[in-house]
Design an enzyme around this catalytic site. Structure first.
Site, PDB file in Angstrom:
ATOM      1  N   PRO A 101      64.917  65.846  -0.797  1.00 12.52           N
ATOM      2  CA  PRO A 101      63.481  66.690  -0.363  1.00 12.52           C
ATOM      3  C   PRO A 101      62.457  66.802  -1.380  1.00 12.52           C
ATOM      4  CG  PRO A 101      65.361  68.428   0.848  1.00 12.52           C
ATOM      5  CD  PRO A 101      66.229  67.229  -0.252  1.00 12.52           C
ATOM      6  N   ALA A 104      60.689  70.246  -4.131  1.00 12.68           N
ATOM      7  CA  ALA A 104      62.032  71.542  -3.836  1.00 12.68           C
ATOM      8  C   ALA A 104      62.542  71.336  -4.681  1.00 12.68           C
ATOM      9  CB  ALA A 104      62.676  70.757  -2.608  1.00 12.68           C
ATOM     10  N   GLY A 105      62.891  71.050  -5.674  1.00  6.50           N
ATOM     11  CA  GLY A 105      63.787  71.182  -7.215  1.00  6.50           C
ATOM     12  C   GLY A 105      65.460  70.582  -6.576  1.00  6.50           C
ATOM     13  N   LEU A 106      65.130  69.785  -5.778  1.00  4.53           N
ATOM     14  CA  LEU A 106      66.471  69.125  -6.335  1.00  4.53           C
ATOM     15  C   LEU A 106      66.090  68.301  -6.934  1.00  4.53           C
ATOM     16  CD1 LEU A 106      67.505  69.875  -2.570  1.00  4.53           C
ATOM     17  CD2 LEU A 106      67.905  71.382  -4.307  1.00  4.53           C
ATOM     18  N   GLY A 107      65.876  67.727  -7.654  1.00  3.28           N
ATOM     19  CA  GLY A 107      65.469  66.620  -8.904  1.00  3.28           C
ATOM     20  C   GLY A 107      65.463  65.177  -7.768  1.00  3.28           C
ATOM     21  N   SER A 108      64.483  65.730  -6.925  1.00  8.13           N
ATOM     22  CA  SER A 108      64.483  63.881  -6.723  1.00  8.13           C
ATOM     23  C   SER A 108      64.076  62.520  -6.807  1.00  8.13           C
ATOM     24  CB  SER A 108      63.299  64.007  -4.751  1.00  8.13           C
ATOM     25  OG  SER A 108      62.561  64.572  -5.699  1.00  8.13           O
ATOM     26  N   ALA A 110      63.863  62.235 -10.718  1.00 10.33           N
ATOM     27  CA  ALA A 110      65.040  62.092 -11.489  1.00 10.33           C
ATOM     28  C   ALA A 110      66.262  61.666 -10.526  1.00 10.33           C
ATOM     29  CB  ALA A 110      65.709  63.006 -12.020  1.00 10.33           C
ATOM     30  N   ALA A 111      66.485  61.230  -9.536  1.00 14.35           N
ATOM     31  CA  ALA A 111      68.017  61.172  -9.166  1.00 14.35           C
ATOM     32  C   ALA A 111      67.272  59.646  -8.275  1.00 14.35           C
ATOM     33  CB  ALA A 111      68.348  61.657  -7.409  1.00 14.35           C
ATOM     34  N   ASP A 152      67.566  68.136 -16.226  1.00 12.07           N
ATOM     35  CA  ASP A 152      67.407  67.378 -14.726  1.00 12.07           C
ATOM     36  C   ASP A 152      67.908  65.991 -14.670  1.00 12.07           C
ATOM     37  OD1 ASP A 152      65.869  69.555 -13.227  1.00 12.07           O
ATOM     38  OD2 ASP A 152      64.260  67.607 -11.929  1.00 12.07           O
TER      39      ASP A 152
HETATM   40  O1  PMV Z   1      61.904  72.543 -10.484  1.00 10.22           O
HETATM   41  P1  PMV Z   1      63.395  71.466 -10.772  1.00 10.22           P
HETATM   42  O2  PMV Z   1      64.143  71.926  -9.941  1.00 10.22           O
HETATM   43  O3  PMV Z   1      62.593  70.071 -10.818  1.00 10.22           O
HETATM   44  O4  PMV Z   1      63.427  71.998 -12.014  1.00 10.22           O
HETATM   45  C1  PMV Z   1      62.356  72.544 -13.135  1.00 10.22           C
HETATM   46  C2  PMV Z   1      63.472  73.751 -14.407  1.00 10.22           C
HETATM   47  C3  PMV Z   1      62.474  73.848 -15.358  1.00 10.22           C
HETATM   48  O5  PMV Z   1      63.356  74.644 -15.641  1.00 10.22           O
HETATM   49  C4  PMV Z   1      61.151  74.855 -14.594  1.00 10.22           C
HETATM   50  C5  PMV Z   1      61.394  72.895 -16.511  1.00 10.22           C
HETATM   51  C6  PMV Z   1      62.393  71.749 -17.094  1.00 10.22           C
HETATM   52  O6  PMV Z   1      62.270  71.096 -16.918  1.00 10.22           O
HETATM   53  O7  PMV Z   1      63.842  72.577 -17.584  1.00 10.22           O
END
Ligand code: PMV
Length: 316
Positions: A101, A104-108, A110-111, A152
């Site tokens: 997704p 949503a914080g799942l690294g899309s 970077a992946a 990430d």
């Molecule tokens: O939202 P995400 O999971 O891609 O990651 C953010 C993580 C932070 O610590 C808030 C930012 C970072 O660059 O580490």
């Protein structure tokens, strides 16, 4: 020539988000249930050297020359070519698909960079090392995040649970027990760059209030590391709860995230917290395997739009 395929997993931050931007340690793990895939096929009949790019999941149907120079895909091509010392590319079609997704914080992001770096370097005959792929993904993460910590790109490139401190060598974490996580999407979109920027502004205004919270998160990540290495899953659960409380104090939670965290604890999770930048996006719950289904069902009834159950296998 057959197509070249490369993959990269999603990721989840177990502890230490935000504090990691300010030099504190953090722990992240790959999420192999979702992934990005890059496929490259040569276009031998096309003499133009044109690179076609098809990525319907992120709304791209274009060619490399038409992308802006700072676009993550252009950056990956430039960096891979530079790394391999290759000036001219043969004609090819790059197709990117992803089940991770977005936002949503799942690294899309970077992946996708990792999968494309791997596919392109293999296609050009010299697969890049994990270290080089990670460095390239870090460059592209700047496009999405502005000032990424590097966690990430590291966890996704190495595909292992990591203990990460900015500017220090990466440490692979060995877990003495398998860890089962239920990840739930709150349905609120979260823009990491914006959340990180807003928090930075607040920290600059009132460092006396925020610095001790960031330090507490850092020592919590150290304790979580010990719990993981010793296989103390219950203690780890308690630390995740503490981490959520500290993230609330940083002001990066939301009513929805708080609700999902509470519901998962009531449904039997050993601990739960928001994960990633916060202000929306995902949360995670650490569960006994037998409770995973019940916790996921409770999260969906409470309004989560999607859940992913992932197991980080015991290190061999
Ligand atoms: O939202 P995400 O999971 O891609 O990651 C953010 C993580 C932070 O610590 C808030 C930012 C970072 O660059 O580490």
């Amino acid at each position: 020539m057959p197509a070249i395929y490369a993959y990269a997993p999603g990721k989840i931050i177990l502890t230490g988000e935000h504090a990691v931007v300010y030099g504190q340690p953090a722990i992240a793990a790959p999420v192999n249930e979702v992934r990005a895939r890059a496929a490259i096929e040569a276009d031998p009949t096309d003499p133009s050297g044109k690179v076609k790019i098809l990525a319907s999941d992120i709304g791209l149907d274009t060619s490399l020359e038409k992308l802006p120079a700072d676009h993550p895909i252009s950056t990956v091509f430039r960096e891979v070519q530079q790394e391999l010392g290759i000036d001219h590319l043969p004609a090819m079609t790059l197709t990117i698909t992803s089940t991770i997704p977005i936002a949503a914080g799942l690294g899309s992001g970077a992946a996708i960079s990792v999968a494309v770096s791997r596919a392109l370097s293999s296609f050009l005959g010299s697969p890049l090392s994990e270290e080089a792929v990670s460095r390239i993904a870090f460059e592209t993460d700047r496009f999405y995040h502005g000032t990424p910590s590097g966690i990430d790109n590291s966890v996704i490139s190495y595909g292992r649970m990591i203990y990460f401190t900015r500017g220090q060598p990466l440490e692979i974490l060995n877990n003495a027990e398998a860890l089962t996580l239920v990840i739930a999407d709150s349905g609120e979109k979260s823009l990491t760059g914006k959340v990180v920027h807003n928090l930075r502004t607040q920290i600059e205004i009132d460092p006396q209030r925020f610095d001790p919270i960031l330090e507490k998160i850092g020592s919590l990540s150290q304790s979580a590391r010990n719990a993981i290495e010793q296989g103390d899953v219950k203690q780890l659960g308690g630390l995740l709860n503490d981490n959520h409380f500290l993230l609330q104090q940083l002001g990066v939670s939301s009513a929805n995230l708080d609700l999902l965290v509470r519901i998962s604890r009531e449904a039997g999770a050993l601990g739960a917290k928001l994960s990633g930048a916060g202000c929306g996006g995902n949360m995670l719950a650490l569960v006994q395997p037998a409770d995973a289904e019940g916790v996921a069902a409770a999260l969906l009834s409470a309004g989560a739009v999607n859940t992913i159950t992932t197991t980080i296998p015991k290190s061999s």
